[in-house]
Design a protein around this motif. Structure first.
Motif, PDB file in Angstrom:
ATOM      1  N   ASN A 643       0.533  10.274   7.730  1.00  0.00           N
ATOM      2  CA  ASN A 643       1.691  10.179   7.042  1.00  0.00           C
ATOM      3  C   ASN A 643       1.550  10.818   5.619  1.00  0.00           C
ATOM      4  OD1 ASN A 643       3.345   8.593   8.666  1.00  0.00           O
ATOM      5  ND2 ASN A 643       2.615   6.810   8.236  1.00  0.00           N
ATOM      6  N   GLY A 644       0.286  10.526   5.273  1.00  0.00           N
ATOM      7  CA  GLY A 644      -0.079  11.066   3.916  1.00  0.00           C
ATOM      8  C   GLY A 644      -0.791  10.148   2.961  1.00  0.00           C
ATOM      9  N   PHE A 645      -1.922  10.475   2.405  1.00  0.00           N
ATOM     10  CA  PHE A 645      -2.882   9.717   1.381  1.00  0.00           C
ATOM     11  C   PHE A 645      -1.971  10.275   0.066  1.00  0.00           C
ATOM     12  CE2 PHE A 645      -6.367  10.057   4.422  1.00  0.00           C
ATOM     13  CZ  PHE A 645      -6.751   8.758   4.544  1.00  0.00           C
ATOM     14  N   SER A 646      -1.610   9.092  -0.661  1.00  0.00           N
ATOM     15  CA  SER A 646      -1.099   9.333  -2.202  1.00  0.00           C
ATOM     16  C   SER A 646      -2.180   9.248  -3.170  1.00  0.00           C
ATOM     17  CB  SER A 646      -0.011   8.397  -2.451  1.00  0.00           C
ATOM     18  OG  SER A 646      -0.380   7.100  -2.607  1.00  0.00           O
ATOM     19  N   PRO A 647      -2.204   9.601  -4.223  1.00  0.00           N
ATOM     20  CA  PRO A 647      -3.158   9.618  -5.313  1.00  0.00           C
ATOM     21  C   PRO A 647      -3.395   8.000  -5.591  1.00  0.00           C
ATOM     22  CG  PRO A 647      -1.793  11.242  -6.098  1.00  0.00           C
ATOM     23  CD  PRO A 647      -1.072  10.694  -4.529  1.00  0.00           C
ATOM     24  N   THR A 648      -2.232   7.426  -5.505  1.00  0.00           N
ATOM     25  CA  THR A 648      -2.408   5.793  -5.836  1.00  0.00           C
ATOM     26  C   THR A 648      -3.184   5.027  -4.629  1.00  0.00           C
ATOM     27  OG1 THR A 648      -0.168   5.911  -6.909  1.00  0.00           O
ATOM     28  CG2 THR A 648      -1.066   3.828  -6.121  1.00  0.00           C
ATOM     29  N   SER A 649      -2.824   5.486  -3.221  1.00  0.00           N
ATOM     30  CA  SER A 649      -3.574   4.749  -2.621  1.00  0.00           C
ATOM     31  C   SER A 649      -5.066   5.078  -2.358  1.00  0.00           C
ATOM     32  CB  SER A 649      -3.301   4.966  -0.963  1.00  0.00           C
ATOM     33  OG  SER A 649      -3.167   6.481  -0.730  1.00  0.00           O
ATOM     34  N   LEU A 650      -5.508   6.350  -2.723  1.00  0.00           N
ATOM     35  CA  LEU A 650      -6.959   6.903  -2.819  1.00  0.00           C
ATOM     36  C   LEU A 650      -7.639   5.929  -3.904  1.00  0.00           C
ATOM     37  CD1 LEU A 650      -6.354  10.524  -1.838  1.00  0.00           C
ATOM     38  CD2 LEU A 650      -7.593   9.102  -0.548  1.00  0.00           C
ATOM     39  N   THR A 651      -6.777   5.995  -5.125  1.00  0.00           N
ATOM     40  CA  THR A 651      -7.422   5.220  -6.361  1.00  0.00           C
ATOM     41  C   THR A 651      -7.561   3.883  -6.126  1.00  0.00           C
ATOM     42  OG1 THR A 651      -5.275   5.170  -7.318  1.00  0.00           O
ATOM     43  CG2 THR A 651      -6.795   7.053  -8.104  1.00  0.00           C
ATOM     44  N   ASN A 652      -6.766   3.247  -5.246  1.00  0.00           N
ATOM     45  CA  ASN A 652      -6.773   1.840  -4.821  1.00  0.00           C
ATOM     46  C   ASN A 652      -8.017   1.872  -3.960  1.00  0.00           C
ATOM     47  OD1 ASN A 652      -4.511   0.817  -5.585  1.00  0.00           O
ATOM     48  ND2 ASN A 652      -3.284   0.755  -3.559  1.00  0.00           N
ATOM     49  N   TYR A 653      -8.438   2.838  -3.055  1.00  0.00           N
ATOM     50  CA  TYR A 653      -9.506   2.570  -2.179  1.00  0.00           C
ATOM     51  C   TYR A 653     -10.910   2.709  -3.275  1.00  0.00           C
ATOM     52  CZ  TYR A 653     -13.583   3.923   1.027  1.00  0.00           C
ATOM     53  OH  TYR A 653     -14.504   3.822   1.674  1.00  0.00           O
ATOM     54  N   VAL A 654     -10.806   3.549  -4.345  1.00  0.00           N
ATOM     55  CA  VAL A 654     -11.942   3.672  -5.354  1.00  0.00           C
ATOM     56  C   VAL A 654     -12.198   2.364  -5.830  1.00  0.00           C
ATOM     57  CG1 VAL A 654     -12.615   4.984  -7.405  1.00  0.00           C
ATOM     58  CG2 VAL A 654     -11.555   6.192  -5.598  1.00  0.00           C
ATOM     59  N   ARG A 655     -11.072   1.844  -6.228  1.00  0.00           N
ATOM     60  CA  ARG A 655     -11.232   0.482  -7.047  1.00  0.00           C
ATOM     61  C   ARG A 655     -11.793  -0.648  -6.187  1.00  0.00           C
ATOM     62  NH1 ARG A 655      -7.788  -4.078  -7.776  1.00  0.00           N
ATOM     63  NH2 ARG A 655      -7.824  -5.156  -9.729  1.00  0.00           N
ATOM     64  N   ASN A 656     -11.245  -0.795  -4.863  1.00  0.00           N
ATOM     65  CA  ASN A 656     -11.436  -1.580  -4.082  1.00  0.00           C
ATOM     66  C   ASN A 656     -11.139  -1.553  -2.697  1.00  0.00           C
ATOM     67  OD1 ASN A 656     -12.635  -3.968  -2.863  1.00  0.00           O
ATOM     68  ND2 ASN A 656     -11.481  -5.469  -3.780  1.00  0.00           N
ATOM     69  N   PRO A 657     -12.035  -1.133  -1.686  1.00  0.00           N
ATOM     70  CA  PRO A 657     -11.518  -0.583  -0.290  1.00  0.00           C
ATOM     71  C   PRO A 657     -10.734  -1.700   0.349  1.00  0.00           C
ATOM     72  CG  PRO A 657     -14.007  -0.090  -0.850  1.00  0.00           C
ATOM     73  CD  PRO A 657     -13.490  -0.915  -1.919  1.00  0.00           C
ATOM     74  N   SER A 832      -9.363   6.867 -12.584  1.00  0.00           N
ATOM     75  CA  SER A 832      -8.351   7.088 -11.654  1.00  0.00           C
ATOM     76  C   SER A 832      -7.019   7.957 -12.478  1.00  0.00           C
ATOM     77  CB  SER A 832      -7.688   5.805 -11.591  1.00  0.00           C
ATOM     78  OG  SER A 832      -6.977   5.192 -12.756  1.00  0.00           O
ATOM     79  N   LYS A 833      -7.061   8.135 -13.660  1.00  0.00           N
ATOM     80  CA  LYS A 833      -5.753   8.949 -14.270  1.00  0.00           C
ATOM     81  C   LYS A 833      -6.312  10.662 -14.053  1.00  0.00           C
ATOM     82  CE  LYS A 833      -3.703   5.366 -16.107  1.00  0.00           C
ATOM     83  NZ  LYS A 833      -4.531   4.370 -15.717  1.00  0.00           N
ATOM     84  N   CYS A 834      -7.443  10.672 -14.371  1.00  0.00           N
ATOM     85  CA  CYS A 834      -8.138  12.086 -13.952  1.00  0.00           C
ATOM     86  C   CYS A 834      -7.684  12.513 -12.482  1.00  0.00           C
ATOM     87  CB  CYS A 834      -9.611  12.165 -14.104  1.00  0.00           C
ATOM     88  SG  CYS A 834      -9.965  12.135 -15.940  1.00  0.00           S
ATOM     89  N   PHE A 835      -8.103  11.358 -11.602  1.00  0.00           N
ATOM     90  CA  PHE A 835      -8.071  11.761 -10.238  1.00  0.00           C
ATOM     91  C   PHE A 835      -6.642  11.977  -9.709  1.00  0.00           C
ATOM     92  CE2 PHE A 835      -7.390  10.510  -5.830  1.00  0.00           C
ATOM     93  CZ  PHE A 835      -8.789  10.911  -5.195  1.00  0.00           C
ATOM     94  N   GLN A 836      -5.673  11.355 -10.294  1.00  0.00           N
ATOM     95  CA  GLN A 836      -4.311  11.480  -9.976  1.00  0.00           C
ATOM     96  C   GLN A 836      -3.722  12.887 -10.521  1.00  0.00           C
ATOM     97  OE1 GLN A 836      -1.981   8.183 -11.742  1.00  0.00           O
ATOM     98  NE2 GLN A 836      -2.896   6.593 -10.229  1.00  0.00           N
ATOM     99  N   LEU A 837      -4.123  13.171 -11.843  1.00  0.00           N
ATOM    100  CA  LEU A 837      -3.684  14.555 -12.357  1.00  0.00           C
ATOM    101  C   LEU A 837      -4.362  15.820 -11.560  1.00  0.00           C
ATOM    102  CD1 LEU A 837      -4.021  13.982 -16.182  1.00  0.00           C
ATOM    103  CD2 LEU A 837      -2.052  14.137 -15.031  1.00  0.00           C
TER     104      LEU A 837
END
Length: 916
Positions: A643-657, A832-837
């Motif tokens: 379906n697709g990883f979004s930047p937000t879902s990936l930063t959710n994983y970085v924050r707490n799996p 996370s802001k760098c990651f999203q950009l």
């Protein structure tokens, strides 16, 4: 050790050949029940039992008046008040608040045989001196204030006359009338001998009746007191009996009968401190289990005396199942039943409804009540929950009857019954309550809920009683008056427990223990403010006036509690005194002075064991959650990747799996709630959608100052449209929502002002707004499709340089978008802001290959900083920054991104919780 009741029985059988003409008067009805049983077990021949009365019943018997219920007293008092007050008359709901205090004062004045005219005249004169107006001409408020005190005596006289005309009375009136009727009573019963037993504090009327009977040779009195207290001139347990001995002429020539020396015997006294009230009942439950295991027979002569009767419910839930025989002398308060809370909420619904309807939280609370849920369940479908969801989804801060419409006729009838459009009269509301009772009865019969049916019967009787009163008294014509009456009745009504009164463990309040003795006594809530009850002056009569007329003050009330406390200890062998170690305004004060007094007694200190009990708390070490990737979880990951990883879902994983697991894989989102105030996510949506609408007409055009000024003219209408769309049916015309609306206007207006300054200096062309981006990733070692997706807020060209812009309504600083090394971007959430950009740059470059571009964030809470551009730098604190995102930058980011996604998709690496 002989109990006091057994002592009375032995005295009666030894002193009187026949008990036919004996009348025994005791402090309570319960003592009379125990006396009858003891008499039957002791008498060695068949005989007629004596007449046995509680003191209240005996005095009522002399007076020939029936006791009026507290509600009937209040109504009659209001009737008297209406007769006297023709102009500035208060409605019943307001009158009821101070009418209760007045009833207590009238009752006390009569019980202590005070000259009513004298005390009320004195009280009026005190208020004349005390009032605050120094002017010769009194204001209306002062005149009304003084008039109130002048009216007290006429009100008292009228009230008592109205009661006597109905052959009923409050307790004080019955006592005063009994004193007047006593000569007639004695004349009619020349052969009767009266035995008074177990008394301590007596009001003037009781004292007069007993002394009169003693002086005529028609009575004798047995005192339940130990010389240990009586002979101590300062011990409060003997305070009243010392006063009687000093003041009663008959006692000055006759010895005190019934004295026993049991208190000096050895006792096992345990003083236990337990934190909080419910813990006390848990401790008592555990103690009962220990006593039963030691010797089950001990429980037959054990009493739990509740200092605070509100602990009955938690105590019943704490009694071990092994104890099968329990007798409860107290009634269970009807106000504590689930049905009481339902009808109180129902009444509140109609009292608190305004022009906009019902406040949503009140409706949700009502719909969540277990009995309402039961009523609204039809064919296994819970319509109450469905209605609650509808209210939340539509964001109705206020709910009107037109909102509450269902396609199920049976449920719609209930909705029409509960949520009435028009204000109901008191009589109609009671009819509706009875319809609800009958509807619940059908449900309870189906579920075989016998306890629920018992509750219903009590409430059906209560509503019948209320209907009679509403029909009789015309002044109860609105719901506010009905509420006062309903709460008063509810406060006094109880559900009686069924059981054998003389078998098994006994649970009682302090007053029920009068004249009764037990081998083992467990007394709870031995705290200041409960035992003794402390200073409380719920009266119109000031302290000094009470002292002058010898009315009881807190000093006498404390002495009453002291007597009851020590009387319980008098014949007991095993005593457990439990107190709350946590002083609380609502749950009593510090450890009672009665315990301190006990601990200072040199004769008892060696028999006392003090301890502090607390629940055993086993600390469970905080372990980080680990979720292993089984076949099912891997399927979820594959589905999410497809379906697709979004930047937000990936930063959710970085924050707490684990957050990524719950939100993005399992789809557990936050509960839908009604937004009374604009939530932060709704706020962001409104800003994004408004900017999209404003910029859309000018896509692929070089922005001019005139274009932006044109946008400024449309800000209000655009923002209002999106508020109505996103903040569904929310009210933005007032309060904090109006402020939120103004803040959004200010944000966008300030942003457009900044844009005007930018277009003056640079050539800016907006290429796209809110663009959906999507790309497939090929990651070595992963054999299923991986998609990266996201929505880009804005892509533009500034002087020919492509630029990715991300809007943030929260606060972002320049340091949040600067990167030194690449590994931390997939390890530390602060990047996370760098990651999203960089995700947006990667996806945009995939669709539109670009040699270099820039990316940045516009933070609406930090607009003065302008566009916060993404930059890489060699070390922390370096002023040399590279804002260009080149193909090399994208390649480096792709490497760490692949590493992150490989970790997520690796079945051998579990999802491990991080401490956030």
């Amino acid at each position: 050790m002989k109990s006091f009741i057994q002592q009375i029985v032995d005295h009666l059988l030894d002193t009187y050949p026949s008990l036919d003409n004996i009348t025994v008067v005791l402090p309570s009805k319960r003592a009379g029940t125990v006396l009858k049983t003891a008499l039957a077990n002791t008498a060695n021949k068949t005989c007629f039992a004596p007449k046995i009365y509680s003191i209240e019943n005996f005095v009522a018997h002399i007076s020939q008046l029936e006791t009026a219920s507290s509600t009937e007293q209040l109504f009659t008092l209001y009737e008297a008040y209406q007769n006297l007050e023709k102009e500035n008359r208060e409605p019943f709901a307001a009158f009821a608040k101070w009418g209760q205090i007045l009833l207590q004062d009238f009752n006390e004045i009569d019980r202590y045989l005070i000259d009513a005219q004298d005390i009320f005249s004195y009280l009026k004169d005190i208020q004349e001196l005390n009032h605050w107006s120094l002017q010769a001409d009194r204001s209306q408020i002062i005149t009304n204030y003084l008039q109130f005190w002048k009216q007290l005596h006429p009100l008292y006289t009228t009230f008592n006359k109205l009661l006597k005309d109905k052959h009923i009375g409050h307790q004080g009136l019955i006592y005063r009338t009994a004193c007047e009727e006593l000569p007639q009573y004695l004349e009619n019963r020349p052969e009767t001998t009266h035995v008074f037993a177990g008394f301590n504090a007596l009001n003037t009327a009781e004292s007069h009746i007993i002394q009169e009977l003693l002086s005529k040779g028609k009575a004798e009195i047995l005192w339940d007191i130990d010389p240990y207290f009586l002979n101590d001139p300062v011990h409060d347990a003997g305070y009243f009996i010392r006063q009687h001995k000093k003041n009663w002429p008959w006692l000055q020539h006759n010895p005190l009968k019934g004295l026993t020396n049991y208190y000096s015997h050895h006792k096992n006294i345990h003083i236990i401190g337990v934190p909080k009230n419910v813990s006390q009942t848990k401790y008592v439950g555990n103690l009962l289990l220990q006593l039963k295991q030691k010797n089950a027979a001990n429980l037959k002569n054990t009493a739990i005396v509740l200092g605070d009767e509100n602990l009955l419910n938690p105590l019943l839930n704490s009694i071990p199942q092994e104890i099968d025989t329990v007798n409860i002398t107290m009634g269970y308060p009807l106000s504590s039943t689930p049905l009481a809370s339902m009808f109180s909420q129902y009444l509140d619904l109609h009292l608190k409804k305004d022009g906009a309807g019902w406040y949503f939280q009140q409706v949700l609370d009502f719909l969540s009540h277990p009995y309402v849920q039961l009523l609204f369940t039809h064919h296994n479908k819970n319509h109450a929950s469905l209605l609650a969801d509808t209210i939340k989804k539509n964001n109705w801060a206020f709910v009107s009857p037109k909102n509450l419409v269902l396609d199920t006729p049976e449920i719609q009838l209930l909705l029409d019954l509960f949520f009435l459009e028009k204000q109901q009269s008191a009589a109609q509301f009671l009819i509706n309550c009875q319809k609800v009772v009958l509807s619940l009865k059908e449900k309870f019969l189906k579920t075989k809920d016998n306890l629920g049916l018992e509750y219903l019967y009590k409430f059906y009787s209560l509503f019948n009683q209320l209907q009679e009163m509403v029909a009789t008294y015309a002044f109860i014509n609105d719901l506010k008056s009905l509420e006062s009456l309903y709460r008063e009745l509810l406060r006094t009504e109880t559900l009686d427990f069924q059981g054998e009164p003389l078998e098994g463990l006994q649970i009682m309040g302090m007053l029920e223990s009068r004249a009764l003795d037990f081998e083992t006594v467990i007394l709870t809530s031995v705290n200041e403010g409960i035992l003794p009850s402390g200073k409380s002056n719920n009266s119109f009569i000031p302290f000094d006036l009470k002292k002058y007329y010898q009315l009881p003050t807190y000093k006498e009330k404390d002495a009453v509690y002291t007597y009851h406390f020590y009387r319980l200890l008098q014949r007991a062998k095993n005593i457990y005194l439990v107190y709350n170690t946590e002083p609380d305004v609502l749950e009593g004060g510090e450890k009672s002075r009665l315990l301190t007094q006990l601990l200072t007694d040199e004769n008892k200190i060696s028999q006392i064991k003090e301890s502090i009990a607390a629940p055993e708390i086993q600390s469970t070490p905080k372990t980080l959650q680990i979720v292993h990737k089984d076949t099912g979880l891997m399927e979820l990951i594959k589905k999410h990747a497809e379906n697709g990883f979004s930047p937000t879902s990936l930063t959710n994983y970085v924050r707490n799996p684990i957050d990524f697991y719950k939100r993005n894989l399992l789809g557990i989102n936050e509960t839908i709630e009604v937004e009374e105030t604009v939530a932060s996510n709704t706020f962001g949506t409104i800003v994004h959608d408004s900017l999209e609408d404003l910029y859309k007409p000018y896509l692929n055009q070089v922005l001019t100052e005139a274009m932006v000024q044109d946008m400024q003219g449309k800000v209000k209408t655009t923002v209002l449209y999106h508020f109505n769309k996103s903040f569904a049916e929310g009210d933005i015309s007032k309060g904090i929502n109006l402020i939120a609306y103004e803040v959004v206007l200010r944000y966008i207006s300030n942003f457009l002002a900044m844009e005007i300054e930018a277009v003056k200096k640079h050539e800016i062309r907006v290429i796209g707004i809110e663009i959906n981006l999507r790309m497939e990733l090929e990651i070595p070692g992963i054999d299923f499709p991986i998609v990266l997706k996201g929505k880009l807020d804005r892509i533009d060209e500034k002087d020919g340089q492509p630029r990715i812009i991300d809007y943030k309504t929260g606060k972002v600083m320049q340091g949040d978008v600067e990167l030194i090394a690449w590994d931390p971007i997939i390890e530390d959430y602060k990047y996370s802001k760098c990651f999203q950009l960089l995700c947006y740059a990667l996806m945009y470059n995939h669709s539109t290959p670009t040699p270099s571009l820039e990316a940045g964030i516009i933070s609406f809470k930090n607009l003065k900083s302008g566009v916060l551009s993404f930059a890489t730098k060699e070390k922390k604190g370096s002023r040399t920054k590279d804002k260009q995102i080149t193909q090399e930058t994208i390649a480096l980011f792709t490497t760490v991104l692949n590493q992150l996604i490989s970790e997520i998709c690796n079945p051998d690496i579990p999802l491990t919780e991080k401490e956030v």
